[in-house]
Design a protein around this motif. Structure first.
Motif, short mmCIF file in Angstrom:
data_model
loop_
_atom_site.label_atom_id
_atom_site.label_comp_id
_atom_site.label_asym_id
_atom_site.label_seq_id
_atom_site.Cartn_x
_atom_site.Cartn_y
_atom_site.Cartn_z
N GLY A 12 38.33 49.03 45.19
CA GLY A 12 37.41 49.40 45.14
C GLY A 12 37.64 50.69 43.83
N LYS A 13 38.94 50.26 43.10
CA LYS A 13 39.38 51.95 41.63
C LYS A 13 37.85 51.17 41.36
N GLY A 14 37.65 50.14 40.53
CA GLY A 14 36.58 50.25 39.95
C GLY A 14 34.83 50.73 40.28
N THR A 15 34.85 49.89 41.36
CA THR A 15 33.61 50.83 41.46
C THR A 15 34.06 52.25 42.19
N THR A 31 42.56 50.08 33.31
CA THR A 31 43.37 48.50 32.12
C THR A 31 42.43 47.18 32.59
N ARG A 36 40.95 42.37 30.25
CA ARG A 36 39.32 41.59 29.55
C ARG A 36 38.65 41.93 28.11
N LEU A 53 47.00 37.39 33.13
CA LEU A 53 45.70 36.99 34.18
C LEU A 53 45.10 36.74 34.88
N LYS A 57 49.45 37.53 37.45
CA LYS A 57 50.75 38.60 37.07
C LYS A 57 49.91 39.10 36.44
N VAL A 59 49.82 42.45 33.60
CA VAL A 59 50.28 42.12 31.92
C VAL A 59 51.92 42.56 31.87
N GLY A 85 43.55 51.54 37.40
CA GLY A 85 44.21 50.83 37.63
C GLY A 85 45.35 50.47 36.67
N ARG A 88 50.80 50.67 37.18
CA ARG A 88 50.59 49.73 37.42
C ARG A 88 52.17 49.37 38.24
N GLN A 92 55.55 51.83 33.48
CA GLN A 92 54.01 52.90 33.26
C GLN A 92 53.76 53.40 32.93
N ARG A 127 32.99 38.52 45.29
CA ARG A 127 32.67 38.68 43.72
C ARG A 127 33.12 38.08 43.31
N ARG A 129 35.69 36.88 40.45
CA ARG A 129 35.60 36.90 38.58
C ARG A 129 37.01 36.16 38.99
N ARG A 140 48.34 38.26 43.08
CA ARG A 140 48.18 39.39 42.56
C ARG A 140 48.31 40.91 43.87
N GLY A 168 34.37 51.62 54.17
CA GLY A 168 33.10 52.31 54.40
C GLY A 168 32.70 51.47 53.14
P1 B4P Z 1 35.85 46.68 42.48
O1 B4P Z 1 36.46 47.75 42.03
O2 B4P Z 1 35.71 45.60 41.45
O3 B4P Z 1 37.55 46.35 43.05
P2 B4P Z 1 39.43 46.37 41.44
O4 B4P Z 1 39.70 47.16 42.88
O5 B4P Z 1 38.98 47.37 40.43
O6 B4P Z 1 39.80 45.50 41.41
P3 B4P Z 1 41.19 44.62 40.96
O7 B4P Z 1 42.36 45.35 41.03
O8 B4P Z 1 40.99 43.51 41.00
O9 B4P Z 1 40.66 44.65 38.77
P4 B4P Z 1 41.34 44.95 37.73
O10 B4P Z 1 40.22 44.88 36.57
O11 B4P Z 1 41.95 46.52 37.93
O12 B4P Z 1 36.02 45.55 44.16
C1 B4P Z 1 36.35 44.63 44.56
C2 B4P Z 1 34.82 44.41 44.98
O13 B4P Z 1 34.74 45.09 45.95
C3 B4P Z 1 33.13 43.91 43.97
O14 B4P Z 1 32.71 42.79 44.24
C4 B4P Z 1 32.95 45.06 44.83
O15 B4P Z 1 31.24 45.60 44.65
C5 B4P Z 1 33.69 45.38 46.22
N1 B4P Z 1 33.47 46.94 46.77
C6 B4P Z 1 33.88 48.23 46.28
N2 B4P Z 1 33.80 48.59 47.05
C7 B4P Z 1 33.52 48.49 48.49
C8 B4P Z 1 32.95 49.20 49.62
N3 B4P Z 1 33.78 49.59 49.47
N4 B4P Z 1 32.72 48.53 50.30
C9 B4P Z 1 32.41 46.60 49.95
N5 B4P Z 1 32.78 45.91 49.27
C10 B4P Z 1 33.05 47.36 47.93
O16 B4P Z 1 42.77 43.97 37.29
C11 B4P Z 1 42.65 42.53 36.99
C12 B4P Z 1 43.83 42.37 36.67
O17 B4P Z 1 44.60 42.91 35.04
C13 B4P Z 1 45.50 42.71 37.45
O18 B4P Z 1 45.75 41.47 38.67
C14 B4P Z 1 46.34 42.21 36.03
O19 B4P Z 1 46.43 41.26 36.00
C15 B4P Z 1 45.77 43.37 35.25
N6 B4P Z 1 45.89 44.63 34.58
C16 B4P Z 1 45.23 45.86 34.94
N7 B4P Z 1 45.58 46.39 34.68
C17 B4P Z 1 47.26 46.08 34.39
C18 B4P Z 1 47.80 47.22 34.65
N8 B4P Z 1 48.06 48.75 34.10
N9 B4P Z 1 49.72 46.37 33.85
C19 B4P Z 1 49.31 45.08 34.60
N10 B4P Z 1 48.30 44.55 34.69
C20 B4P Z 1 47.63 44.97 34.17
#
Ligand code: B4P
Length: 193
Positions: A12-15, A31, A36, A53, A57, A59, A85, A88, A92, A127, A129, A140, A168
């Protein structure tokens, strides 16, 4: 404030970051989103990142750091940053320390969102994606355990870490995250005298 949010895919980082950026008036730098967007725009760095992606893996650090350094240069950082995010990997994390030290703006807080694997799998399968396929999610999670989870210790050693239960409602988690940030910010202010 300079805040880092780490946690496994689906934690839920993005959220949480969308809400935090609004509440704290800081620049949100995801990031994942930057990668993307760079890919969708056909930028060479984004096209190169796409291969990673697609298979779950991380990036390579040099590509990610190039994008982060560009964003930091382009943005007004008066109000601070929320790094979503990122970092990682240890590489970094050290590069971020260096960028912040150059600006004489130390990290305020590192928040680690913690959730069990079955909850992460449930969220990601809903989700849908393009990188949320079974095989990609497994990879991942594996990459997270191997390369990113150790960042928790990295920030704990520096006294800026809070681990937050990410199971929660979004509101409940948000409350815990904001409390953790304000506790760490107060601690930093007290240490600065
Ligand atoms: P999100 O909020 O979307 O999850 P996230 O943790 O941000 O996701 P992720 O790690 O996959 O994404 P990122 O773009 O960073 O929540 C996921 C789902 O859960 C959603 O549907 C949301 O609605 C639901 N949800 C959230 N909170 C909830 C709650 N409390 N209860 C119920 N449901 C809930 O990374 C994507 C890719 O980019 C990585 O795999 C990697 O390949 C690359 N990347 C990104 N940053 C990088 C870096 N610094 N170095 C190298 N690669 C990197």
């Amino acid at each position: 404030m300079r805040i880092v949010l780490i946690g496994p895919p689906g934690a839920g980082k993005g959220t949480q970051c969308l809400r935090l950026a609004e509440e704290l008036h800081v620049t949100h730098l995801s990031t994942g989103e930057v990668l993307r967007a760079a890919r969708a725009a056909g930028e060479p760095v984004g096209v190169a990142a796409g291969e990673f992606l697609d298979v779950g893996k991380l990036v390579p650090d040099d590509l990610v750091l190039q994008l982060v350094a560009e964003r930091l240069r382009d943005n007004d950082h008066e109000q601070g940053y929320l790094f979503d995010g990122f970092p990682r990997t240890r590489n970094q994390a050290e590069a971020l320390d260096y960028l912040l030290a150059e600006r004489e703006t130390p990290l305020t807080a590192a928040i680690e969102l913690v959730a069990p694997t079955d909850e992460l799998l449930r969220r990601l399968s809903q989700r849908g994606r393009s990188d949320d396929t079974d095989a990609t999610i497994r990879e991942r999670l594996r990459q997270y355990d191997e390369l990113t989870a150790p960042m928790s210790g990295y920030y704990a050693e520096r006294g800026v870490l809070a681990r937050v239960d990410a199971v929660g409602t979004v509101d409940e988690v948000f409350k815990l995250v904001t409390e953790a940030i304000s506790g760490l910010a107060k601690k930093q202010q007290a240490a600065a005298g």
